[in-house]
Design a protein around this motif. Structure first.
Motif, short mmCIF file in Angstrom:
data_model
loop_
_atom_site.label_atom_id
_atom_site.label_comp_id
_atom_site.label_asym_id
_atom_site.label_seq_id
_atom_site.Cartn_x
_atom_site.Cartn_y
_atom_site.Cartn_z
N ASP A 41 -38.54 -8.78 -6.05
CA ASP A 41 -38.59 -8.57 -4.50
C ASP A 41 -37.98 -6.85 -4.73
N TYR A 42 -38.95 -6.26 -3.66
CA TYR A 42 -38.62 -5.12 -2.65
C TYR A 42 -36.94 -5.15 -2.29
N ASN A 43 -36.20 -6.41 -1.49
CA ASN A 43 -34.81 -6.35 -1.50
C ASN A 43 -34.38 -6.88 -2.15
N TYR A 44 -34.41 -6.62 -3.28
CA TYR A 44 -33.70 -7.76 -4.33
C TYR A 44 -32.39 -7.97 -4.61
N ASN A 45 -31.78 -6.11 -4.19
CA ASN A 45 -29.92 -6.21 -4.19
C ASN A 45 -29.53 -6.85 -2.81
N LYS A 46 -30.61 -6.47 -1.47
CA LYS A 46 -29.82 -7.85 -0.35
C LYS A 46 -30.05 -9.05 -0.93
N LEU A 47 -30.87 -9.18 -1.47
CA LEU A 47 -30.97 -11.00 -1.59
C LEU A 47 -29.91 -11.75 -2.45
N ARG A 48 -30.01 -10.62 -3.76
CA ARG A 48 -28.56 -10.81 -4.94
C ARG A 48 -27.63 -10.82 -4.21
N TYR A 49 -27.19 -10.27 -2.61
CA TYR A 49 -25.92 -10.17 -2.21
C TYR A 49 -25.92 -11.06 -1.75
N LEU A 108 -23.33 -2.57 -2.80
CA LEU A 108 -23.40 -1.15 -3.08
C LEU A 108 -24.79 -0.58 -3.43
N LYS A 109 -25.23 -1.41 -4.11
CA LYS A 109 -26.26 -0.84 -4.69
C LYS A 109 -27.59 -0.97 -4.25
N ILE A 110 -27.72 -1.39 -2.11
CA ILE A 110 -28.43 -1.31 -1.10
C ILE A 110 -28.69 -0.23 -0.57
N GLU A 111 -29.88 -0.01 -0.29
CA GLU A 111 -30.16 1.73 -0.17
C GLU A 111 -30.10 2.02 1.20
N ASN A 112 -30.09 1.57 2.48
CA ASN A 112 -29.45 1.30 3.47
C ASN A 112 -28.66 1.78 3.92
N ILE A 113 -27.55 1.24 3.12
CA ILE A 113 -25.89 1.01 3.15
C ILE A 113 -25.68 3.10 3.85
N SER A 114 -25.34 2.85 4.57
CA SER A 114 -24.40 4.38 5.08
C SER A 114 -23.70 4.70 3.91
N ARG A 115 -23.82 6.22 3.55
CA ARG A 115 -22.96 6.50 2.62
C ARG A 115 -21.48 6.39 2.78
N TRP A 116 -20.87 6.35 4.00
CA TRP A 116 -19.33 5.92 4.25
C TRP A 116 -18.71 4.31 3.41
N ASP A 117 -19.58 3.70 3.86
CA ASP A 117 -19.83 2.31 3.50
C ASP A 117 -19.91 2.36 1.95
N LYS A 118 -20.59 3.31 1.27
CA LYS A 118 -21.11 3.07 -0.61
C LYS A 118 -19.72 3.78 -0.62
N ILE A 119 -19.30 5.19 -0.21
CA ILE A 119 -18.04 5.69 -0.26
C ILE A 119 -16.70 4.48 -0.57
N ASP A 133 -20.99 -9.81 -17.38
CA ASP A 133 -22.02 -10.87 -17.52
C ASP A 133 -22.77 -11.70 -16.96
N PHE A 134 -21.73 -11.55 -15.20
CA PHE A 134 -23.11 -11.72 -14.12
C PHE A 134 -24.00 -10.96 -14.27
N GLU A 135 -24.08 -10.01 -14.95
CA GLU A 135 -25.80 -9.29 -14.94
C GLU A 135 -26.46 -10.12 -14.94
N LYS A 136 -26.34 -11.84 -16.26
CA LYS A 136 -27.17 -13.08 -15.90
C LYS A 136 -27.92 -13.67 -14.33
N ALA A 192 -20.55 -10.22 -5.35
CA ALA A 192 -21.73 -9.36 -4.05
C ALA A 192 -21.37 -7.99 -3.60
N ASN A 193 -19.83 -7.84 -3.62
CA ASN A 193 -19.64 -6.70 -2.97
C ASN A 193 -20.33 -5.56 -4.05
N GLU A 194 -20.46 -5.73 -4.71
CA GLU A 194 -21.29 -4.77 -6.07
C GLU A 194 -22.63 -4.23 -6.05
N SER A 195 -23.53 -5.89 -5.17
CA SER A 195 -24.49 -5.67 -4.92
C SER A 195 -24.99 -5.22 -3.16
#
Length: 500
Positions: free
Chosen positions: A343-351, A382-393, A326-329, A377-380
């Motif tokens: 926006d090109y940085n959509y996930n960061k802006l949403r976070y 997770l989708k940011i591209e320049n977040i490190s691999r270990w942080d995503k894990i 439901d939070f996808e709304k 916010a943490n789910e968003s």
């Protein structure tokens, strides 16, 4: 042509030409004594195609009022007004046009429908209201038939009110009867009574849209929108006065480049219709003096919050989504009508936007909802591209284990599922189960709880002499790590309301 008018006389049952003017000047009031509580000029059951109201001189008369009752006005234009004691009132009429003058006093619209739309600009006071208790179905039916009008052609009503000083929009509903107003058959209607009410289906057929634009140079005093049902409400500009929007059902809300120097209160707001898009958009606005109280955000299908300031916004008793789906709304786009244009940085802006909401809810004392926004916010993040691999894990593991610290159910279930699976492997490695020649050892069920104790001895079940082997020790060691992790995640979730 100019319509000849006389103070305190009513013009009735007339159809005027293509272009008509009402010119108000000093000569009309020669030897006329002011009558308190009386309408100065009245028009009833009249038809105007294009009507102009003009006044080019300052008139020394206490109050001048012009009333249109049961009139059909295709286009009205009120722009040239010099005297500041003139007011225009519309009741039970169908109108359209443009009113644009700073000297005009009160513009009152009561129980009116729009031929298309009405623009009211720079007026001192605007009063728009609807009341079921005063509608007379027989008079409305007579009015419509007199000018060959069909009510279905006038169910979309758009008001544009710009740079006003004072605005009131109010609806009074009647709950005492169950009759519809514009039905062809009035089987149960008592013609000796005026009181009645629309059915809910009939109310939903009328779509009222209101757009307000504030000018910081205009010293607006107050805006009150109460007990009304809207298809859409759009507000923009900088308001100087207090704004109250209370007890309203609004399908679509758009706040664009909007701020207020006093306060803006949204109280008891929810959508009206279930079949519409139901959008809630706040874009490039300063919400520091806003209070959202009992706003059902969860009832809207799409909510866009784009580049707003909301560090001091207050949310109380509001309903937000319950689960991740439901939070996808909650989106962050510049135009809610084009949600795919991001926006090109959509996930960061949403976070960052979700973190703003989380912090704002914390400041309001609503830790229950703030934790949900932290998790989303943490789910968003997770989708940011320049977040490190270990942080995503780390984020992925936290999402799986306890929804970033808000779910007690997840770690508890994972603890029992993983421990039962590892316990079965542990018993298999010791040849304690799945042996067809032996009977079931019911004591093994009790030893499971010893297996759950991460401080248990390695030989809690069997000693090395009785068959304890390297595979068994490995499983036991893995079990302690897994149990310790899920116990920690459970405790972290259990203490979610005690965190700071």
């Amino acid at each position: 042509m100019s319509i000849e008018i006389f103070p305190y006389e009513t013009i009735e049952n007339r159809q005027f030409g293509i272009h008509e003017k009402i010119i108000i000047d000093d000569s009309i009031f020669d030897s006329i004594e002011f009558r308190d509580g009386k309408i100065t000029f009245s028009f009833e059951n009249c038809y105007f195609r294009t009507l102009y109201i003009e006044n080019r001189t300052n008139i020394d008369f206490k109050n001048i009022s012009i009333l249109f009752n049961y009139c059909y006005i295709e286009n009205i234009y009120i722009e040239q007004i010099e005297s500041e004691n003139i007011s225009v009132l519309f009741t039970n009429s169908i109108i359209s046009g443009k009113i644009d003058n700073r000297n005009l006093g009160l513009v009152s619209i009561y129980n009116c429908l729009m031929n298309d739309s009405l623009f009211i600009m720079k007026s001192k006071e605007v009063d728009i209201s609807y009341g079921e208790t005063t509608i007379n179905p027989s008079k409305w039916r007579k009015f419509l038939r007199q000018f060959s009008l069909f009510i279905n052609d006038y169910k979309e009503n758009r008001f544009y009110v710009y740079e006003f000083e004072k605005l009131t929009f109010y609806t009074e509903e009647d709950t005492t009867n169950t009759f519809g107003v514009f039905r062809e058959n009035y089987k149960n209607y008592d013609y000796n009574k005026i009181r009645f009410r629309f059915t809910d289906e009939e109310k939903a057929e009328f779509k009222i849209s209101l757009k307000l634009i504030y000018n910081p140079k205009v010293d607006d005093e107050s805006t009150r929108i109460l007990n009304s049902k809207f298809h859409s409400l759009e507000i923009s500009g900088t308001a100087n006065g207090e704004i109250q929007i209370e007890n309203c059902d609004i399908d679509n809300i758009y706040l664009h480049n909007f701020s207020t120097k006093e306060s803006c209160n949204f109280y008891n707001i929810k959508p009206f219709r279930n079949s519409t898009d139901r959008k809630f958009e706040i874009k490039r606005s300063n919400l520091d003096k806003f209070w959202f109280d009992n706003v059902l955000f969860n009832s809207y299908k799409l909510i866009s919050l784009y580049r707003n300031k909301m560090s001091q916004t207050i949310f109380s008793s509001c309903e937000f989504p319950i689960n991740y789906k439901d939070f996808e709304k909650f989106i962050v786009v510049e135009n809610i009508h084009y949600p795919a244009r991001k926006d090109y940085n959509y996930n960061k802006l949403r976070y960052e936007t979700l973190l703003q909401l989380k912090k704002t809810l914390e400041n309001s004392g609503n830790f229950f909802e703030s934790l949900k926004f932290q998790s989303v916010a943490n789910e968003s993040l997770l989708k940011i591209e320049n977040i490190s691999r270990w942080d995503k894990i780390i984020l992925s593991i936290n999402s799986f284990s306890n929804d970033h610290g808000i779910s007690i159910k997840k770690p508890l279930l994972a603890l029992f599922i993983s421990s039962i699976f590892l316990y079965i492997l542990y018993l298999i490695s010791l040849n304690k189960i799945f042996i067809l020649t032996d009977s079931i050892d019911w004591n093994l069920f009790g030893y499971y709880f010893s297996f759950l104790d991460i401080t248990h001895r390695t030989d809690f079940l069997v000693s090395k002499k009785e068959g304890l082997n390297g595979f068994s020790l490995t499983i036991d060691y893995i079990n302690k790590i897994v149990l310790g992790f899920f116990i920690y995640q459970f405790i972290a979730s259990f203490r979610k309301y005690g965190k700071k």
